[in-house]
Design a protein around this motif. Structure first.
Motif, PDB file in Angstrom:
ATOM      1  N   HIS A 111      11.944  -8.603   6.724  1.00 38.83           N
ATOM      2  CA  HIS A 111      11.941  -7.329   7.446  1.00 38.83           C
ATOM      3  C   HIS A 111      11.679  -6.163   6.501  1.00 38.83           C
ATOM      4  CE1 HIS A 111      12.992  -8.581  11.539  1.00 38.83           C
ATOM      5  NE2 HIS A 111      13.664  -9.555  10.961  1.00 38.83           N
ATOM      6  N   ALA A 112      12.145  -6.266   5.276  1.00 32.58           N
ATOM      7  CA  ALA A 112      11.863  -5.212   4.302  1.00 32.58           C
ATOM      8  C   ALA A 112      10.368  -5.129   4.012  1.00 32.58           C
ATOM      9  CB  ALA A 112      12.643  -5.469   3.014  1.00 32.58           C
ATOM     10  N   ALA A 113       9.707  -6.275   3.922  1.00 36.27           N
ATOM     11  CA  ALA A 113       8.263  -6.274   3.693  1.00 36.27           C
ATOM     12  C   ALA A 113       7.526  -5.644   4.868  1.00 36.27           C
ATOM     13  CB  ALA A 113       7.779  -7.695   3.453  1.00 36.27           C
ATOM     14  N   ALA A 114       7.917  -5.996   6.096  1.00 34.10           N
ATOM     15  CA  ALA A 114       7.280  -5.399   7.272  1.00 34.10           C
ATOM     16  C   ALA A 114       7.548  -3.896   7.338  1.00 34.10           C
ATOM     17  CB  ALA A 114       7.779  -6.092   8.536  1.00 34.10           C
ATOM     18  N   ASP A 115       8.774  -3.496   7.010  1.00 30.73           N
ATOM     19  CA  ASP A 115       9.108  -2.066   6.990  1.00 30.73           C
ATOM     20  C   ASP A 115       8.250  -1.312   5.976  1.00 30.73           C
ATOM     21  OD1 ASP A 115      11.108  -2.452   8.875  1.00 30.73           O
ATOM     22  OD2 ASP A 115      12.739  -2.486   7.399  1.00 30.73           O
ATOM     23  N   ALA A 116       7.997  -1.936   4.825  1.00 36.64           N
ATOM     24  CA  ALA A 116       7.225  -1.279   3.775  1.00 36.64           C
ATOM     25  C   ALA A 116       5.766  -1.081   4.183  1.00 36.64           C
ATOM     26  CB  ALA A 116       7.306  -2.095   2.487  1.00 36.64           C
ATOM     27  N   ALA A 117       5.227  -2.025   4.953  1.00 41.66           N
ATOM     28  CA  ALA A 117       3.831  -1.938   5.361  1.00 41.66           C
ATOM     29  C   ALA A 117       3.585  -0.865   6.409  1.00 41.66           C
ATOM     30  CB  ALA A 117       3.363  -3.292   5.898  1.00 41.66           C
ATOM     31  N   ALA A 118       4.549  -0.648   7.286  1.00 43.81           N
ATOM     32  CA  ALA A 118       4.325   0.203   8.458  1.00 43.81           C
ATOM     33  C   ALA A 118       3.853   1.618   8.133  1.00 43.81           C
ATOM     34  CB  ALA A 118       5.589   0.230   9.323  1.00 43.81           C
ATOM     35  N   PRO A 119       4.473   2.340   7.203  1.00 46.57           N
ATOM     36  CA  PRO A 119       3.980   3.695   6.930  1.00 46.57           C
ATOM     37  C   PRO A 119       2.537   3.719   6.425  1.00 46.57           C
ATOM     38  CG  PRO A 119       6.153   3.366   5.948  1.00 46.57           C
ATOM     39  CD  PRO A 119       5.668   2.026   6.399  1.00 46.57           C
ATOM     40  N   GLU A 120       2.163   2.670   5.680  1.00 47.48           N
ATOM     41  CA  GLU A 120       0.809   2.622   5.127  1.00 47.48           C
ATOM     42  C   GLU A 120      -0.235   2.378   6.212  1.00 47.48           C
ATOM     43  OE1 GLU A 120       0.429   3.552   2.186  1.00 47.48           O
ATOM     44  OE2 GLU A 120       2.448   3.305   1.358  1.00 47.48           O
ATOM     45  N   THR A 121       0.082   1.526   7.165  1.00 44.63           N
ATOM     46  CA  THR A 121      -0.885   1.257   8.236  1.00 44.63           C
ATOM     47  C   THR A 121      -0.914   2.397   9.253  1.00 44.63           C
ATOM     48  OG1 THR A 121       0.805  -0.040   9.430  1.00 44.63           O
ATOM     49  CG2 THR A 121      -0.715  -1.242   7.996  1.00 44.63           C
ATOM     50  N   LEU A 122       0.248   2.898   9.633  1.00 41.02           N
ATOM     51  CA  LEU A 122       0.287   3.941  10.654  1.00 41.02           C
ATOM     52  C   LEU A 122      -0.385   5.233  10.177  1.00 41.02           C
ATOM     53  CD1 LEU A 122       3.884   3.472  12.085  1.00 41.02           C
ATOM     54  CD2 LEU A 122       1.710   2.854  13.169  1.00 41.02           C
ATOM     55  N   ALA A 123      -0.289   5.534   8.890  1.00 46.58           N
ATOM     56  CA  ALA A 123      -0.904   6.753   8.364  1.00 46.58           C
ATOM     57  C   ALA A 123      -2.421   6.717   8.451  1.00 46.58           C
ATOM     58  CB  ALA A 123      -0.473   6.958   6.913  1.00 46.58           C
ATOM     59  N   ARG A 124      -2.977   5.504   8.617  1.00 44.97           N
ATOM     60  CA  ARG A 124      -4.434   5.354   8.601  1.00 44.97           C
ATOM     61  C   ARG A 124      -5.006   4.875   9.933  1.00 44.97           C
ATOM     62  NH1 ARG A 124      -2.028   4.140   3.776  1.00 44.97           N
ATOM     63  NH2 ARG A 124      -3.030   4.977   1.896  1.00 44.97           N
ATOM     64  N   PHE A 125      -4.150   4.610  10.903  1.00 44.06           N
ATOM     65  CA  PHE A 125      -4.629   4.094  12.185  1.00 44.06           C
ATOM     66  C   PHE A 125      -5.154   5.238  13.052  1.00 44.06           C
ATOM     67  CE2 PHE A 125      -3.532   2.353  16.565  1.00 44.06           C
ATOM     68  CZ  PHE A 125      -4.611   1.495  16.610  1.00 44.06           C
ATOM     69  N   ARG A 126      -6.339   5.042  13.622  1.00 43.24           N
ATOM     70  CA  ARG A 126      -7.034   6.029  14.455  1.00 43.24           C
ATOM     71  C   ARG A 126      -7.276   7.332  13.704  1.00 43.24           C
ATOM     72  NH1 ARG A 126      -4.090   5.052  20.408  1.00 43.24           N
ATOM     73  NH2 ARG A 126      -4.787   2.884  20.620  1.00 43.24           N
ATOM     74  N   CYS A 127      -7.544   7.204  12.403  1.00 50.54           N
ATOM     75  CA  CYS A 127      -7.788   8.379  11.550  1.00 50.54           C
ATOM     76  C   CYS A 127      -9.140   8.322  10.859  1.00 50.54           C
ATOM     77  CB  CYS A 127      -6.684   8.496  10.505  1.00 50.54           C
ATOM     78  SG  CYS A 127      -5.053   8.849  11.194  1.00 50.54           S
ATOM     79  N   GLY A 128     -10.036   7.456  11.296  1.00 49.29           N
ATOM     80  CA  GLY A 128     -11.343   7.355  10.672  1.00 49.29           C
ATOM     81  C   GLY A 128     -11.287   6.793   9.266  1.00 49.29           C
ATOM     82  N   VAL A 129     -10.452   5.771   9.066  1.00 53.89           N
ATOM     83  CA  VAL A 129     -10.266   5.191   7.744  1.00 53.89           C
ATOM     84  C   VAL A 129     -11.567   4.591   7.223  1.00 53.89           C
ATOM     85  CG1 VAL A 129      -9.557   2.930   8.656  1.00 53.89           C
ATOM     86  CG2 VAL A 129      -8.743   3.661   6.403  1.00 53.89           C
ATOM     87  N   ALA A 130     -11.798   4.729   5.903  1.00 51.61           N
ATOM     88  CA  ALA A 130     -12.996   4.173   5.281  1.00 51.61           C
ATOM     89  C   ALA A 130     -12.936   2.645   5.306  1.00 51.61           C
ATOM     90  CB  ALA A 130     -13.118   4.664   3.847  1.00 51.61           C
ATOM     91  N   VAL A 131     -14.101   2.020   5.480  1.00 52.32           N
ATOM     92  CA  VAL A 131     -14.195   0.568   5.636  1.00 52.32           C
ATOM     93  C   VAL A 131     -15.156  -0.008   4.607  1.00 52.32           C
ATOM     94  CG1 VAL A 131     -14.775  -1.316   7.209  1.00 52.32           C
ATOM     95  CG2 VAL A 131     -13.771   0.798   8.108  1.00 52.32           C
ATOM     96  N   ASP A 132     -14.730  -1.080   3.939  1.00 49.57           N
ATOM     97  CA  ASP A 132     -15.612  -1.865   3.081  1.00 49.57           C
ATOM     98  C   ASP A 132     -15.874  -3.211   3.751  1.00 49.57           C
ATOM     99  OD1 ASP A 132     -15.670   0.076   1.046  1.00 49.57           O
ATOM    100  OD2 ASP A 132     -13.794  -0.696   0.195  1.00 49.57           O
ATOM    101  N   ASP A 133     -16.981  -3.836   3.389  1.00 49.71           N
ATOM    102  CA  ASP A 133     -17.344  -5.136   3.945  1.00 49.71           C
ATOM    103  C   ASP A 133     -17.215  -6.194   2.855  1.00 49.71           C
ATOM    104  OD1 ASP A 133     -18.380  -7.320   5.255  1.00 49.71           O
ATOM    105  OD2 ASP A 133     -20.376  -6.468   5.572  1.00 49.71           O
ATOM    106  N   LYS A 134     -16.305  -7.159   3.065  1.00 52.69           N
ATOM    107  CA  LYS A 134     -16.113  -8.240   2.093  1.00 52.69           C
ATOM    108  C   LYS A 134     -17.201  -9.300   2.182  1.00 52.69           C
ATOM    109  CE  LYS A 134     -11.741  -8.975   3.306  1.00 52.69           C
ATOM    110  NZ  LYS A 134     -10.353  -9.515   3.278  1.00 52.69           N
ATOM    111  N   GLY A 135     -18.004  -9.264   3.242  1.00 54.76           N
ATOM    112  CA  GLY A 135     -19.173 -10.139   3.306  1.00 54.76           C
ATOM    113  C   GLY A 135     -19.004 -11.425   4.078  1.00 54.76           C
TER     114      GLY A 135
END
Length: 275
Positions: A17-41
Motif C-alpha cells: 500500500h505504501a508503494a501504491a500511495d507513493a505512485a498516486a501523486p506522480e500519476t495524478l499530477a500528469r493525468f489529462r494534462c497533455g503529458v509528453a509521450v515517448d515511443d519504446k517501439g
C-alpha cells in the motif's frame, strides 16, 4: 517465505500500500494534462506504438523509493527500470501505469500495479490502484477487498452457469495474432456481452463480480502479477490459455468460476504457439 507468518503478511501489505500511495501523486499530477509521450517501439508480442510517459517513470521511481525504505532486502522487477536483486527470496513486481495508452487518451481505466511474490513464483498479494476514481482493489491469501472513499468491502467473483451468461473483457480488439484473435472471437460470440479497452481494470471487475472473463495475449510478468493475485484471492482462476501457469505473462485467461474457465480453454485451443 513463511506464508503462514501473520507478521510477514502484515509487513508485505503495508509495503504494497505504501508503494501504491507513493505512485498516486506522480500519476495524478500528469493525468489529462497533455503529458509528453515517448515511443519504446513495441515488442514481437505487441508490435507498433508502445508509449511511455514521464508519469510512468516518476511513479516507478517513487514506488521503488517507498519499498527501499520498508523492504530493502527484497528484489524488485519494474516495467521501466527492470530488475534490482534482493536477498530475501521475495520479489516486488511493479507496473506504474498499466494502460499507458488509456492514460494518454484520458480514459480512467489505467491503474498502478503492485505485487509481491516468491522470486519468479506465483504472486501472493497484489494491488490494482486507480487513484483518479479513488478505487483500490487488493487481494491475497484468500481475501480480496475494494477500498473507496474510506469504505472497504470484500470482493468475490461471480459464479455463472454457462458462457451464454458471461461478460468477457479484453484490452485490444485484435487481441494478438490472427489465430489468437480468432480464438477470442470464438469465445466472445458465445458470451452475453463483450467489452474492450479496460487494461488492468478488467481484472478488478472480475474480482468485483460484475464481469466474468478477461482474455489477453502478449502480457509481461508486470502486467499480470497483481491482477492474478487479486482475482484468485476473490475466488477466481487465472491460467495460461493452455491451462498452465500464468504468472510470467503471455496468453492469459482470468475467470470468475471453474465452469466458465474450462469452457473457455476448449474454445481457445488451436490458437497455435506457446500457451
Amino acid at each position: 517465505m513463511n506464508a503462514a507468518d501473520p507478521a510477514l503478511r502484515d509487513a508485505l501489505r503495508i509495503a504494497a500500500h505504501a508503494a501504491a500511495d507513493a505512485a498516486a501523486p506522480e500519476t495524478l499530477a500528469r493525468f489529462r494534462c497533455g503529458v509528453a509521450v515517448d515511443d519504446k517501439g513495441g515488442t514481437d508480442a505487441r508490435p507498433g506504438f508502445d508509449p511511455v510517459t514521464e508519469g510512468d517513470r516518476a511513479a516507478e521511481a517513487a514506488m521503488r523509493s517507498a519499498l527501499a525504505g520498508l523492504r530493502p532486502q527484497d528484489a524488485i522487477l519494474g516495467e521501466e527500470e527492470g530488475r534490482s536483486p534482493g536477498t530475501s527470496g521475495l520479489e516486488w513486481v511493479l507496473d506504474p501505469i498499466d494502460g499507458t495508452r488509456g492514460f494518454i487518451a484520458g480514459t480512467p481505466v489505467w491503474g498502478t500495479l503492485v505485487a509481491v511474490c516468491p522470486e519468479g513464483g506465483r504472486p501472493c498479494y497484489g494491488i490494482v490502484d486507480q487513484p483518479w476514481t479513488g478505487e483500490r482493489f487488493a487481494g491475497g491469501w484468500g481475501e480480496a477487498a475494494l477500498r473507496r472513499q474510506g469504505v472497504e468491502r470484500s470482493l468475490r467473483t461471480r459464479k455463472v452457469r454457462a458462457l451464454s451468461e458471461a461478460t468477457v473483457l479484453t484490452t485490444f480488439p485484435e487481441v494478438g495474432t490472427k489465430a489468437e484473435g480468432a480464438a477470442f472471437a470464438r469465445v466472445a460470440e458465445r458470451c452475453r456481452l463483450t467489452r474492450y479497452g479496460l487494461d488492468c481494470y478488467a481484472y478488478a471487475l472480475v474480482a468485483c463480480g460484475t464481469a466474468d472473463l478477461v482474455i489477453e495475449a502478449g502480457l509481461a510478468r508486470y502486467d499480470i502479477a497483481a491482477p492474478m493475485a487479486l482475482v484468485e484471492a476473490a475466488g477466481g482462476i487465472v491460467t495460461a490459455w493452455d491451462g498452465g501457469p500464468a504468472q510470467h505473462g503471455g496468453r492469459v485467461v482470468a475467470a470468475g468460476c471453474r465452469a466458465v474457465h474450462d469452457a473457455v480453454l476448449e474454445l481457445l485451443a488451436g490458437a497455435g504457439g506457446p500457451g
